[in-house]
Design a protein around this motif. Sequence first.
Motif, PDB file in Angstrom:
ATOM      1  N   GLU A   1      -4.238  -1.238  -2.512  1.00  0.00           N
ATOM      2  CA  GLU A   1      -5.367  -1.990  -3.054  1.00  0.00           C
ATOM      3  C   GLU A   1      -5.186  -2.161  -4.564  1.00  0.00           C
ATOM      4  OE1 GLU A   1      -7.964  -3.388  -1.789  1.00  0.00           O
ATOM      5  OE2 GLU A   1      -8.286  -2.548   0.211  1.00  0.00           O
TER       6      GLU A   1
ATOM      7  N   GLU B   1      -5.830   0.512  -7.037  1.00  0.00           N
ATOM      8  CA  GLU B   1      -4.866   1.608  -7.118  1.00  0.00           C
ATOM      9  C   GLU B   1      -3.699   1.263  -8.036  1.00  0.00           C
ATOM     10  OE1 GLU B   1      -3.640   3.077  -3.258  1.00  0.00           O
ATOM     11  OE2 GLU B   1      -5.562   2.501  -2.384  1.00  0.00           O
TER      12      GLU B   1
ATOM     13  N   THR C   1      -3.843  -1.269   6.060  1.00  0.00           N
ATOM     14  CA  THR C   1      -5.092  -0.552   6.331  1.00  0.00           C
ATOM     15  C   THR C   1      -4.975   0.953   6.107  1.00  0.00           C
ATOM     16  OG1 THR C   1      -4.456  -0.447   8.666  1.00  0.00           O
ATOM     17  CG2 THR C   1      -5.890  -2.261   7.995  1.00  0.00           C
TER      18      THR C   1
ATOM     19  N   THR D   1      -4.763   4.578   4.425  1.00  0.00           N
ATOM     20  CA  THR D   1      -5.370   5.214   3.258  1.00  0.00           C
ATOM     21  C   THR D   1      -4.252   5.747   2.352  1.00  0.00           C
ATOM     22  OG1 THR D   1      -5.434   7.405   4.269  1.00  0.00           O
ATOM     23  CG2 THR D   1      -7.307   5.931   4.689  1.00  0.00           C
ATOM     24  N   PRO D   2      -4.570   6.056   1.088  1.00  0.00           N
ATOM     25  CA  PRO D   2      -3.549   6.635   0.210  1.00  0.00           C
ATOM     26  C   PRO D   2      -2.907   7.882   0.805  1.00  0.00           C
ATOM     27  CG  PRO D   2      -5.432   5.939  -1.086  1.00  0.00           C
ATOM     28  CD  PRO D   2      -5.826   5.762   0.361  1.00  0.00           C
TER      29      PRO D   2
ATOM     30  N   GLU E   1      -2.555   8.564   4.006  1.00  0.00           N
ATOM     31  CA  GLU E   1      -1.677   8.146   5.102  1.00  0.00           C
ATOM     32  C   GLU E   1      -0.389   7.538   4.586  1.00  0.00           C
ATOM     33  OE1 GLU E   1      -4.974   7.026   8.554  1.00  0.00           O
ATOM     34  OE2 GLU E   1      -4.437   5.559   6.999  1.00  0.00           O
ATOM     35  N   ARG E   2      -0.462   6.850   3.445  1.00  0.00           N
ATOM     36  CA  ARG E   2       0.733   6.230   2.884  1.00  0.00           C
ATOM     37  C   ARG E   2       1.757   7.280   2.448  1.00  0.00           C
ATOM     38  NH1 ARG E   2       0.848   0.977   1.223  1.00  0.00           N
ATOM     39  NH2 ARG E   2      -0.973  -0.278   1.720  1.00  0.00           N
TER      40      ARG E   2
END
Length: 478
Positions: free
Chosen positions: A124, A127, A425, A427-428, A430-431
Amino acid sequence: MKPVNPKLFATDRILKNLQGNTIKGHGRDHTTHIFIHFDADCLSAAKDWIRSFSEDTITSAKKQLEEREAFNKDNTKVGDLFASLFLSAAGYEALGFTDVHTKFSDQGFKAGLKARRTETNDPEPQEWEKGYRAEIHAMILLADDDLTRMGIFTKGLLDIVDKFSRINVVEYGNAIRNSEKEGIEHFGYVDGTSQPLFLQDEIEAYEQLHGVKLSPPSDNLKFDPSADTDLILIPDPYVAPNPEKPALGSYFVFRKLEQNVRAFKEAEKKIGKQLFPNLGDESKRELAGAYLVGRFEDGSPVLLDDEDSIPNSAHFNNFDYASDPSGGRCPHFAHVRKANPRRDAFDKSRTMARRGIPFGHRDVDTELDPIPAQTPINGVGLLFMSYQASIENQFEFIQRDWANNAAFPADSTGIDPIIGQSAVTATPAERSSDRSYQFPQTYVTPSPTIPAQFDQFVTMKGGEYFFAPSITFLKSLV
């Protein structure tokens, strides 16, 4: 125009009006990147400056190639400061070009990088680093081997630009070189291999180095890097067609990619212990890294050997993956295999002219082979730049359909471990979560594969899509 011979009169007319760094990289070791937002109340001053900057400072492809030829004859000659200018779609609109969305056809360029997150899986915008969150209208690129000269010029330029625009951010790039003087990135690998070749002399040098013929192709030719300039150049949409004075430009992608060097080196070490228990520690790490990247640090393709230092390793490029359909020698997920499958003309048409340079400082030189604890976890990386005739069909396609596609080039391949990004989609957390890959098992039996887990090593911190206009357009801006 294939290949390009700068000495031909017809080619000369094209090169005079084309910005440099396109068909050949500028070759300087230091860069400054100035991102600006035009002040709506000072557009007349902005246009005046652009005209004078293009007349007095911007480096044409013709001048760049003349300086290159002079250097090749006498490598003590240092070229002038290099300069180029890029406009975003929003930048054209800010300058009063209300028809930009009809003049340009590329949807990626027209929308801008922030709006294309679903194509690239970028984080996003909130970020991103602060300087990239606001709208960017233009980027000025300066490059020089003389760091002091570039610094003095930059200081004066910033004072001028500040009078008609807001400065979003300024980035600095500095080349890193190994003991062979080859450019590398912060993970320690030779960078810039497998570039498309547009110049006649570069194509001839490739043939000589590899002992091949490109046209007609010799039997031992595995990979043809020659490219038509249509791969990266298009007619400038704001200049009327004129065969006597062609005006060409190129779509330009800029992305700041931060590298977690420590995590990458820990992953090499961990994977090496799993895969190659009978090898020495350094050999384990080097071979594991070669599996991740597809080349050893010196550029030797892992497809050809399980050791580095093949002759002309940093420039060796005459290979394909026809002999390794299973990925047993070079894993399907290896970065260079994902980003350049080397299969057919379709693959070749997707390539870009890459012009990246490292950013950030590290305390221990890569040549000293630092242990992971001595390597940075942030603040260093690559200023990725590329020229292409279509952002949609080249950069975005490679990032979306190859690097981020876990099913390419084969089922259950996984995303590119270097530049691949999780779903938009995610989240940070999860990335940055561990990913599992199946490595070819060469040294240990009976298992044919070993799963290895590691974090994402590269994070996109900001950027934008631009167009590199013809010098003809910039000089005539009103």
